[in-house]
Scaffold this motif. Structure first.
Motif, mmCIF file in Angstrom:
data_model
loop_
_atom_site.group_PDB
_atom_site.id
_atom_site.type_symbol
_atom_site.label_atom_id
_atom_site.label_comp_id
_atom_site.label_asym_id
_atom_site.label_seq_id
_atom_site.Cartn_x
_atom_site.Cartn_y
_atom_site.Cartn_z
ATOM 1 N N ALA A 123 8.881 -6.328 0.899
ATOM 2 C CA ALA A 123 7.941 -5.503 0.141
ATOM 3 C C ALA A 123 6.903 -6.364 -0.565
ATOM 4 O O ALA A 123 7.174 -7.502 -0.954
ATOM 5 C CB ALA A 123 8.693 -4.664 -0.889
ATOM 6 N N GLU A 124 5.709 -5.819 -0.736
ATOM 7 C CA GLU A 124 4.664 -6.486 -1.508
ATOM 8 C C GLU A 124 4.898 -6.321 -2.999
ATOM 9 O O GLU A 124 4.575 -7.199 -3.788
ATOM 10 C CB GLU A 124 3.285 -5.907 -1.166
ATOM 11 C CG GLU A 124 2.776 -6.276 0.195
ATOM 12 C CD GLU A 124 1.334 -5.825 0.380
ATOM 13 O OE1 GLU A 124 0.777 -5.219 -0.559
ATOM 14 O OE2 GLU A 124 0.782 -6.078 1.443
ATOM 15 N N ASP A 125 5.417 -5.168 -3.378
ATOM 16 C CA ASP A 125 5.636 -4.883 -4.784
ATOM 17 C C ASP A 125 6.721 -3.825 -4.916
ATOM 18 O O ASP A 125 7.058 -3.139 -3.946
ATOM 19 C CB ASP A 125 4.348 -4.401 -5.451
ATOM 20 C CG ASP A 125 4.208 -4.958 -6.859
ATOM 21 O OD1 ASP A 125 5.251 -5.153 -7.509
ATOM 22 O OD2 ASP A 125 3.077 -5.180 -7.298
ATOM 23 N N VAL A 126 7.256 -3.721 -6.117
ATOM 24 C CA VAL A 126 8.346 -2.795 -6.390
ATOM 25 C C VAL A 126 8.058 -2.067 -7.697
ATOM 26 O O VAL A 126 7.596 -2.673 -8.665
ATOM 27 C CB VAL A 126 9.701 -3.541 -6.521
ATOM 28 C CG1 VAL A 126 10.824 -2.549 -6.807
ATOM 29 C CG2 VAL A 126 9.997 -4.331 -5.256
ATOM 30 N N SER A 127 8.300 -0.773 -7.720
ATOM 31 C CA SER A 127 8.201 -0.015 -8.965
ATOM 32 C C SER A 127 9.507 0.722 -9.196
ATOM 33 O O SER A 127 10.186 1.130 -8.249
ATOM 34 C CB SER A 127 7.030 0.974 -8.932
ATOM 35 O OG SER A 127 7.259 1.976 -7.960
ATOM 36 N N VAL A 128 9.882 0.864 -10.462
ATOM 37 C CA VAL A 128 11.126 1.518 -10.836
ATOM 38 C C VAL A 128 10.824 2.583 -11.878
ATOM 39 O O VAL A 128 10.112 2.323 -12.851
ATOM 40 C CB VAL A 128 12.146 0.512 -11.421
ATOM 41 C CG1 VAL A 128 13.436 1.230 -11.798
ATOM 42 C CG2 VAL A 128 12.415 -0.609 -10.429
ATOM 43 N N GLU A 129 11.330 3.787 -11.660
ATOM 44 C CA GLU A 129 11.193 4.850 -12.648
ATOM 45 C C GLU A 129 12.591 5.282 -13.080
ATOM 46 O O GLU A 129 13.392 5.724 -12.260
ATOM 47 C CB GLU A 129 10.431 6.048 -12.089
ATOM 48 C CG GLU A 129 10.252 7.148 -13.136
ATOM 49 C CD GLU A 129 9.464 8.332 -12.617
ATOM 50 O OE1 GLU A 129 8.336 8.534 -13.085
ATOM 51 O OE2 GLU A 129 9.976 9.048 -11.748
ATOM 52 N N ILE A 188 14.782 5.939 -9.686
ATOM 53 C CA ILE A 188 14.127 5.862 -8.389
ATOM 54 C C ILE A 188 13.397 4.534 -8.247
ATOM 55 O O ILE A 188 12.739 4.056 -9.179
ATOM 56 C CB ILE A 188 13.150 7.029 -8.190
ATOM 57 C CG1 ILE A 188 13.919 8.347 -8.169
ATOM 58 C CG2 ILE A 188 12.367 6.875 -6.889
ATOM 59 C CD1 ILE A 188 13.040 9.564 -8.033
ATOM 60 N N VAL A 189 13.511 3.937 -7.066
ATOM 61 C CA VAL A 189 12.841 2.673 -6.765
ATOM 62 C C VAL A 189 11.894 2.891 -5.592
ATOM 63 O O VAL A 189 12.254 3.554 -4.611
ATOM 64 C CB VAL A 189 13.859 1.571 -6.412
ATOM 65 C CG1 VAL A 189 13.143 0.273 -6.029
ATOM 66 C CG2 VAL A 189 14.802 1.328 -7.579
ATOM 67 N N GLN A 190 10.690 2.342 -5.708
ATOM 68 C CA GLN A 190 9.726 2.434 -4.610
ATOM 69 C C GLN A 190 9.281 1.041 -4.188
ATOM 70 O O GLN A 190 9.041 0.161 -5.020
ATOM 71 C CB GLN A 190 8.505 3.260 -5.028
ATOM 72 C CG GLN A 190 8.824 4.736 -5.195
ATOM 73 C CD GLN A 190 7.584 5.578 -5.411
ATOM 74 O OE1 GLN A 190 6.592 5.117 -5.951
ATOM 75 N NE2 GLN A 190 7.644 6.831 -4.987
ATOM 76 N N PHE A 191 9.183 0.847 -2.865
ATOM 77 C CA PHE A 191 8.740 -0.411 -2.282
ATOM 78 C C PHE A 191 7.382 -0.202 -1.620
ATOM 79 O O PHE A 191 7.185 0.769 -0.880
ATOM 80 C CB PHE A 191 9.740 -0.915 -1.244
ATOM 81 C CG PHE A 191 11.121 -1.150 -1.793
ATOM 82 C CD1 PHE A 191 11.401 -2.263 -2.566
ATOM 83 C CD2 PHE A 191 12.143 -0.240 -1.549
ATOM 84 C CE1 PHE A 191 12.674 -2.479 -3.081
ATOM 85 C CE2 PHE A 191 13.417 -0.447 -2.057
ATOM 86 C CZ PHE A 191 13.681 -1.570 -2.828
#
Length: 272
Positions: A186-192, A199-202
Protein backbone atom coordinates in the motif's frame (compact mmCIF):
# COMPACT_ATOMS: atom_id res chain seq x y z
CA UNK A 1 -20.91 23.70 17.13
CA UNK A 2 -17.92 22.31 15.28
CA UNK A 3 -19.04 21.74 11.70
CA UNK A 4 -16.33 19.16 11.15
CA UNK A 5 -16.75 16.95 14.20
CA UNK A 6 -15.64 13.57 12.85
CA UNK A 7 -14.66 10.14 14.07
CA UNK A 8 -11.09 9.58 15.20
CA UNK A 9 -9.00 9.09 12.07
CA UNK A 10 -5.32 8.13 12.22
CA UNK A 11 -3.12 8.38 9.15
CA UNK A 12 0.15 6.48 8.93
CA UNK A 13 2.46 7.53 6.07
CA UNK A 14 4.44 4.72 4.47
CA UNK A 15 7.74 4.94 2.65
CA UNK A 16 6.18 6.59 -0.37
CA UNK A 17 4.71 9.84 -1.61
CA UNK A 18 2.25 11.28 0.91
CA UNK A 19 -1.00 12.32 -0.73
CA UNK A 20 -2.31 15.61 0.71
CA UNK A 21 -5.39 15.48 2.89
CA UNK A 22 -5.94 11.76 2.54
CA UNK A 23 -9.51 11.22 3.64
CA UNK A 24 -11.61 8.27 4.68
CA UNK A 25 -13.72 7.02 1.78
CA UNK A 26 -17.34 5.93 1.87
CA UNK A 27 -19.39 5.04 -1.17
CA UNK A 28 -22.85 4.75 -2.68
CA UNK A 29 -24.55 7.71 -1.13
CA UNK A 30 -22.18 7.98 1.83
CA UNK A 31 -20.00 10.87 0.74
CA UNK A 32 -17.49 12.40 3.13
CA UNK A 33 -19.95 15.07 4.23
CA UNK A 34 -22.63 12.62 5.36
CA UNK A 35 -21.86 13.01 9.07
CA UNK A 36 -22.43 16.76 9.06
CA UNK A 37 -25.58 16.92 6.95
CA UNK A 38 -28.99 17.24 8.55
CA UNK A 39 -31.36 15.15 6.45
CA UNK A 40 -35.01 16.10 6.19
CA UNK A 41 -35.97 12.77 4.69
CA UNK A 42 -36.47 9.57 6.67
CA UNK A 43 -33.81 6.87 6.93
CA UNK A 44 -35.97 4.52 4.87
CA UNK A 45 -36.29 6.98 2.01
CA UNK A 46 -32.56 7.66 2.13
CA UNK A 47 -31.80 3.94 2.07
CA UNK A 48 -34.08 3.44 -0.93
CA UNK A 49 -32.21 6.14 -2.84
CA UNK A 50 -28.84 4.65 -1.97
CA UNK A 51 -29.95 1.17 -3.09
CA UNK A 52 -31.31 2.54 -6.38
CA UNK A 53 -27.98 4.26 -7.08
CA UNK A 54 -26.01 1.14 -6.20
CA UNK A 55 -28.11 -1.02 -8.52
CA UNK A 56 -27.46 1.45 -11.35
CA UNK A 57 -23.73 1.30 -10.61
CA UNK A 58 -23.87 -2.50 -10.78
CA UNK A 59 -25.52 -2.35 -14.20
CA UNK A 60 -22.92 0.12 -15.48
CA UNK A 61 -20.07 -2.03 -14.12
CA UNK A 62 -21.44 -5.10 -15.94
CA UNK A 63 -21.59 -3.19 -19.21
CA UNK A 64 -18.02 -1.98 -18.80
CA UNK A 65 -16.33 -5.13 -17.51
CA UNK A 66 -18.68 -8.08 -17.86
CA UNK A 67 -20.88 -10.04 -15.47
CA UNK A 68 -18.20 -12.27 -13.92
CA UNK A 69 -17.29 -10.97 -10.46
CA UNK A 70 -14.07 -13.01 -10.59
CA UNK A 71 -12.81 -10.92 -13.52
CA UNK A 72 -14.58 -7.61 -12.87
CA UNK A 73 -13.11 -6.10 -9.70
CA UNK A 74 -15.41 -3.08 -9.71
CA UNK A 75 -18.49 -5.30 -9.98
CA UNK A 76 -17.21 -7.52 -7.18
CA UNK A 77 -16.80 -4.47 -4.96
CA UNK A 78 -20.31 -3.21 -5.73
CA UNK A 79 -21.82 -6.62 -5.04
CA UNK A 80 -19.93 -6.75 -1.74
CA UNK A 81 -21.30 -3.34 -0.74
CA UNK A 82 -24.80 -4.40 -1.75
CA UNK A 83 -24.51 -7.46 0.47
CA UNK A 84 -23.30 -5.32 3.38
CA UNK A 85 -26.48 -3.26 2.98
CA UNK A 86 -28.57 -6.45 3.09
CA UNK A 87 -29.87 -5.90 -0.42
CA UNK A 88 -31.64 -9.15 -1.45
CA UNK A 89 -29.51 -11.49 -3.53
CA UNK A 90 -32.31 -11.70 -6.10
CA UNK A 91 -32.18 -7.92 -6.60
CA UNK A 92 -28.43 -8.04 -7.19
CA UNK A 93 -28.66 -10.97 -9.60
CA UNK A 94 -31.50 -9.31 -11.50
CA UNK A 95 -29.45 -6.14 -11.97
CA UNK A 96 -26.47 -8.15 -13.23
CA UNK A 97 -28.63 -10.31 -15.49
CA UNK A 98 -30.49 -7.38 -17.00
CA UNK A 99 -27.26 -5.54 -17.78
CA UNK A 100 -25.60 -8.66 -19.21
CA UNK A 101 -28.65 -9.23 -21.41
CA UNK A 102 -28.67 -5.66 -22.66
CA UNK A 103 -31.76 -4.74 -20.66
CA UNK A 104 -31.97 -1.63 -18.55
CA UNK A 105 -30.24 1.62 -19.38
CA UNK A 106 -27.43 3.62 -17.89
CA UNK A 107 -23.77 4.36 -18.45
CA UNK A 108 -21.15 6.25 -16.50
CA UNK A 109 -20.41 9.90 -17.09
CA UNK A 110 -18.01 12.13 -15.19
CA UNK A 111 -18.94 15.80 -14.85
CA UNK A 112 -16.10 18.16 -13.95
CA UNK A 113 -16.96 21.32 -12.07
CA UNK A 114 -15.76 24.14 -9.84
CA UNK A 115 -17.33 25.43 -6.66
CA UNK A 116 -17.95 29.09 -5.93
CA UNK A 117 -14.55 29.61 -4.31
CA UNK A 118 -12.54 27.65 -6.86
CA UNK A 119 -12.43 24.15 -5.37
CA UNK A 120 -12.60 21.30 -7.86
CA UNK A 121 -15.40 18.73 -8.11
CA UNK A 122 -15.59 15.42 -9.92
CA UNK A 123 -19.20 14.27 -10.11
CA UNK A 124 -19.58 10.63 -11.11
CA UNK A 125 -22.96 9.73 -12.58
CA UNK A 126 -24.79 6.79 -14.10
CA UNK A 127 -27.33 8.03 -16.61
CA UNK A 128 -29.54 6.96 -19.50
CA UNK A 129 -29.44 10.48 -20.96
CA UNK A 130 -26.12 12.29 -20.70
CA UNK A 131 -27.43 15.58 -22.06
CA UNK A 132 -30.28 15.69 -19.56
CA UNK A 133 -28.09 14.75 -16.60
CA UNK A 134 -25.40 17.26 -17.50
CA UNK A 135 -28.02 20.02 -17.84
CA UNK A 136 -29.63 19.19 -14.49
CA UNK A 137 -26.26 19.10 -12.72
CA UNK A 138 -25.34 22.40 -14.32
CA UNK A 139 -28.54 23.93 -12.92
CA UNK A 140 -27.67 22.71 -9.42
CA UNK A 141 -24.16 24.11 -9.73
CA UNK A 142 -25.25 27.51 -11.03
CA UNK A 143 -27.91 27.81 -8.33
CA UNK A 144 -25.18 27.31 -5.72
CA UNK A 145 -22.50 29.47 -7.31
CA UNK A 146 -20.66 26.68 -9.15
CA UNK A 147 -19.94 26.00 -12.81
CA UNK A 148 -19.51 23.01 -15.12
CA UNK A 149 -16.02 22.94 -16.57
CA UNK A 150 -14.54 21.52 -19.74
CA UNK A 151 -13.24 17.97 -19.73
CA UNK A 152 -9.85 17.79 -18.04
CA UNK A 153 -10.07 21.17 -16.31
CA UNK A 154 -10.79 19.66 -12.88
CA UNK A 155 -9.53 16.13 -13.41
CA UNK A 156 -5.92 17.28 -13.33
CA UNK A 157 -6.36 18.20 -9.66
CA UNK A 158 -6.88 14.53 -8.76
CA UNK A 159 -5.02 11.24 -9.06
CA UNK A 160 -6.95 8.00 -9.67
CA UNK A 161 -6.28 5.56 -6.85
CA UNK A 162 -7.48 2.23 -5.57
CA UNK A 163 -8.73 1.87 -2.00
CA UNK A 164 -9.42 -1.37 -0.15
CA UNK A 165 -11.29 -1.49 3.15
CA UNK A 166 -10.92 -4.21 5.77
CA UNK A 167 -12.16 -4.79 9.30
CA UNK A 168 -9.41 -3.53 11.60
CA UNK A 169 -10.39 -6.09 14.24
CA UNK A 170 -9.14 -8.83 11.91
CA UNK A 171 -5.58 -7.57 12.33
CA UNK A 172 -3.73 -9.18 15.24
CA UNK A 173 -3.33 -7.18 18.43
CA UNK A 174 0.46 -7.22 18.08
CA UNK A 175 0.38 -5.95 14.48
CA UNK A 176 0.00 -2.32 13.42
CA UNK A 177 -2.13 -1.52 10.33
CA UNK A 178 0.77 0.33 8.70
CA UNK A 179 2.90 -2.83 9.00
CA UNK A 180 0.24 -4.70 7.05
CA UNK A 181 0.22 -1.84 4.55
CA UNK A 182 3.93 -2.23 3.89
CA UNK A 183 3.52 -5.99 3.50
CA UNK A 184 0.71 -5.74 0.93
CA UNK A 185 2.28 -2.86 -1.04
CA UNK A 186 0.00 0.00 0.00
CA UNK A 187 1.01 3.62 -0.57
CA UNK A 188 -0.78 4.78 2.54
CA UNK A 189 -3.03 3.56 5.32
CA UNK A 190 -5.93 5.21 7.13
CA UNK A 191 -7.65 3.97 10.28
CA UNK A 192 -11.07 4.99 11.57
CA UNK A 193 -11.93 3.96 15.11
CA UNK A 194 -15.39 4.61 16.54
CA UNK A 195 -17.53 3.04 19.25
CA UNK A 196 -19.15 0.84 16.62
CA UNK A 197 -16.36 -0.06 14.24
CA UNK A 198 -12.65 -0.27 13.54
CA UNK A 199 -11.97 0.10 9.84
CA UNK A 200 -8.67 0.17 7.96
CA UNK A 201 -8.22 1.39 4.40
CA UNK A 202 -5.23 0.80 2.11
CA UNK A 203 -4.43 3.14 -0.78
CA UNK A 204 -2.61 2.13 -3.98
CA UNK A 205 -2.16 3.05 -7.63
CA UNK A 206 -5.33 2.35 -9.58
CA UNK A 207 -3.62 -0.22 -11.81
CA UNK A 208 -2.33 -2.08 -8.72
CA UNK A 209 -5.75 -2.54 -7.13
CA UNK A 210 -6.23 -6.18 -8.13
CA UNK A 211 -2.69 -7.10 -7.09
CA UNK A 212 -3.04 -5.43 -3.68
CA UNK A 213 -6.37 -7.17 -3.10
CA UNK A 214 -4.65 -10.50 -3.76
CA UNK A 215 -1.80 -9.53 -1.43
CA UNK A 216 -4.23 -8.63 1.36
CA UNK A 217 -6.21 -11.84 1.00
CA UNK A 218 -2.97 -13.88 0.94
CA UNK A 219 -2.36 -12.70 4.52
CA UNK A 220 -5.68 -14.21 5.58
CA UNK A 221 -7.51 -10.88 5.80
CA UNK A 222 -10.91 -10.42 4.15
CA UNK A 223 -11.74 -7.28 2.17
CA UNK A 224 -14.93 -5.36 2.95
CA UNK A 225 -14.88 -3.23 -0.18
CA UNK A 226 -12.70 -2.44 -3.17
CA UNK A 227 -13.09 0.77 -5.15
CA UNK A 228 -11.50 3.31 -7.45
CA UNK A 229 -11.37 6.84 -6.04
CA UNK A 230 -9.90 10.21 -6.98
CA UNK A 231 -7.42 11.64 -4.46
CA UNK A 232 -6.76 15.40 -4.59
CA UNK A 233 -3.17 16.33 -5.46
CA UNK A 234 -3.67 19.76 -3.95
CA UNK A 235 -6.33 21.14 -1.64
CA UNK A 236 -8.22 24.42 -1.21
CA UNK A 237 -8.77 26.02 2.21
CA UNK A 238 -12.24 27.42 2.90
CA UNK A 239 -13.60 29.62 5.66
CA UNK A 240 -16.50 28.39 7.79
CA UNK A 241 -19.00 30.38 5.70
CA UNK A 242 -17.51 29.10 2.46
CA UNK A 243 -17.56 25.56 3.82
CA UNK A 244 -21.26 25.78 4.66
CA UNK A 245 -21.97 26.85 1.07
CA UNK A 246 -19.82 24.02 -0.27
CA UNK A 247 -21.67 21.48 1.88
CA UNK A 248 -25.00 22.83 0.61
CA UNK A 249 -23.83 22.38 -3.00
CA UNK A 250 -22.43 18.88 -2.46
CA UNK A 251 -25.60 17.90 -0.61
CA UNK A 252 -27.75 19.10 -3.52
CA UNK A 253 -25.61 17.21 -6.03
CA UNK A 254 -25.70 14.06 -3.91
CA UNK A 255 -29.50 14.20 -3.88
CA UNK A 256 -29.66 13.92 -7.68
CA UNK A 257 -30.73 10.42 -8.66
CA UNK A 258 -27.99 10.02 -11.28
CA UNK A 259 -25.08 11.07 -9.04
CA UNK A 260 -23.30 8.09 -7.46
CA UNK A 261 -20.03 9.59 -6.18
CA UNK A 262 -18.61 13.06 -5.57
CA UNK A 263 -14.92 13.88 -5.12
CA UNK A 264 -13.60 17.29 -4.06
CA UNK A 265 -10.29 18.89 -3.13
CA UNK A 266 -11.48 20.88 -0.12
CA UNK A 267 -9.03 20.81 2.78
CA UNK A 268 -10.49 19.23 5.90
CA UNK A 269 -10.09 19.99 9.57
CA UNK A 270 -9.24 23.69 9.50
CA UNK A 271 -12.71 25.23 9.39
CA UNK A 272 -13.90 25.77 12.95
Amino acid sequence: MDLFRRSCCIFRPLACRRWPDLTFYRFSGHNKWSKIKQRKESADIRRSKVIAKLVREIRAAVREGGADVNHNLQLASLVSRAQEMDIPKATIQTAIGNAAGGRGEGEKMMVEARGQTGYALLIETVTDNKQRTRYEIQRILVKNGGTVREQGSSLYSFAPKGVITINGNDIGQNTEPFEVGIEVGAEDVSVEVTEKENIVQFLCEANQLKKMKENIESTGLQTKSVALVYVPQNTVDLSSTETEKAVKLIDALDDHNDVVNIFDNIAKGNNS
